[in-house]
Design an enzyme around this catalytic site. Structure first.
Site, short mmCIF file in Angstrom:
data_model
loop_
_atom_site.label_atom_id
_atom_site.label_comp_id
_atom_site.label_asym_id
_atom_site.label_seq_id
_atom_site.Cartn_x
_atom_site.Cartn_y
_atom_site.Cartn_z
N GLY A 14 0.79 -1.23 0.00
CA GLY A 14 0.00 0.00 0.00
C GLY A 14 0.81 1.27 0.00
O GLY A 14 1.87 1.37 -0.63
N ILE A 15 0.32 2.27 0.73
CA ILE A 15 0.95 3.58 0.75
C ILE A 15 2.37 3.50 1.30
O ILE A 15 3.29 4.14 0.77
CB ILE A 15 0.11 4.57 1.58
CG1 ILE A 15 -1.23 4.83 0.90
CG2 ILE A 15 0.85 5.90 1.79
CD1 ILE A 15 -2.20 5.70 1.69
N ASP A 60 7.16 -4.66 14.89
CA ASP A 60 5.76 -4.46 15.21
C ASP A 60 5.68 -3.13 15.94
O ASP A 60 6.21 -2.99 17.05
CB ASP A 60 5.26 -5.60 16.10
CG ASP A 60 3.79 -5.47 16.49
OD1 ASP A 60 3.23 -4.37 16.34
OD2 ASP A 60 3.23 -6.46 16.98
N VAL A 61 5.03 -2.14 15.34
CA VAL A 61 5.04 -0.80 15.91
C VAL A 61 4.34 -0.70 17.26
O VAL A 61 4.51 0.29 17.98
CB VAL A 61 4.43 0.24 14.93
CG1 VAL A 61 5.27 0.36 13.68
CG2 VAL A 61 2.98 -0.10 14.60
N TYR A 152 -11.28 4.10 14.03
CA TYR A 152 -10.30 4.61 13.06
C TYR A 152 -10.29 6.13 13.04
O TYR A 152 -9.23 6.76 13.09
CB TYR A 152 -10.63 4.07 11.67
CG TYR A 152 -9.67 4.52 10.59
CD1 TYR A 152 -8.44 3.91 10.42
CD2 TYR A 152 -10.01 5.57 9.73
CE1 TYR A 152 -7.56 4.32 9.43
CE2 TYR A 152 -9.15 5.99 8.74
CZ TYR A 152 -7.92 5.37 8.59
OH TYR A 152 -7.05 5.79 7.61
N LYS A 156 -7.17 8.68 14.15
CA LYS A 156 -6.55 9.65 13.26
C LYS A 156 -6.68 11.08 13.80
O LYS A 156 -5.82 11.92 13.57
CB LYS A 156 -7.17 9.55 11.86
CG LYS A 156 -6.80 8.25 11.14
CD LYS A 156 -5.29 8.07 11.03
CE LYS A 156 -4.91 6.83 10.25
NZ LYS A 156 -3.45 6.66 10.11
N THR A 187 -6.16 1.43 -2.75
CA THR A 187 -5.16 0.45 -2.35
C THR A 187 -5.73 -0.96 -2.58
O THR A 187 -6.88 -1.11 -2.95
CB THR A 187 -4.80 0.59 -0.85
OG1 THR A 187 -5.95 0.26 -0.06
CG2 THR A 187 -4.35 2.01 -0.52
#
Length: 231
Positions: A14-15, A60-61, A152, A156, A187
């Site tokens: 993706g991005i 893994d963030v 979500y 954000k 995406t």
């Protein structure tokens, strides 16, 4: 520019994958942080020169120790870190009445808490350089009411608040922190949704261009900010 090193999270596809490759094409060294620890998917025909500038690191963030280790590994490999693109994120479509605390917290931890932790962990490396650039990928959903996207959207919105707070704290030390909030971007995850006659028409009606954005457009914008050092 070839000596500058940028860490990018969520680079498997993706991005994030597009950003990593675009930066490498422009001569920057790119730490590709992803859970799988591999090269960005969908870019099999990269030149040896570009591929050599992509440095895969498993991370893994949501794991603070792994984040710290990832930045240390990148710094050892390249001699330092000059910037960070916080791109990793998840989306869970769940209506409010069906959402558990665990589901909400999973999205918040991945999309918001991890952003703050990554910024905190990369700060010493940027401070050592005397300057740095952090780009957090947000979303226009942070200003909208979207069914099934409460977690979500909230995450954000938190990214926006985190970005503003860090910019205020670190700006005088030469560290710029900005947020990009893309709109509808096509995406692999949402391609079928955008191709659907009904939902696709709805998306087109909500854009000035009459189409969804492309991942390479986001990547080129990120690259322009970093390469030109526009803060």
């Amino acid at each position: 520019m070839s000596a500058r090193t940028i860490a990018v999270t969520g680079t498997s596809r993706g991005i994030g994958a597009e950003i990593a490759v675009e930066l490498a094409k422009r001569g920057l060294l790119v730490g590709c942080l992803s859970r799988g620890g591999g090269y960005p998917e969908g870019h099999l025909e990269l030149s040896p020169e570009v591929k050599a500038r992509l440095l895969p690191i498993q991370c893994d963030v949501t794991d603070e120790a792994m984040l710290a280790a990832a930045f240390k590994s990148l710094s050892v490999q390249t001699g330092g870190v000059d910037g960070l693109v916080n791109n990793a994120g998840i989306h869970r479509e769940v209506k409010a009445l069906s959402m558990s605390a665990a589901e909400f917290e999973e999205v918040m931890r991945t999309n918001a808490t991890a952003v703050l932790m990554a910024c905190r962990e990369v700060h010493p490396y940027l401070h050592a350089r005397g300057r740095g650039f952090i780009i957090n990928i947000g979303s226009f959903f942070d200003k909208l009411g979207v069914k099934g996207s409460i977690a979500y959207s909230a995450s954000k919105a938190a990214v926006g608040a985190i970005t503003r707070g860090l910019a205020a704290e670190w700006g005088r030390n030469g560290i710029s922190v900005v947020m990009l909030a893309p709109g509808y971007i096509e995406t692999d995850i949402n391609r079928a949704y955008l191709a659907d006659p009904v939902t696709g028409k709805f998306v087109k009606s909500r854009t000035f261009t009459g189409r969804a954005g492309q991942v390479n457009e986001v990547a080129r914008f990120v690259a322009a900010l970093l390469v030109e050092d526009i803060s």
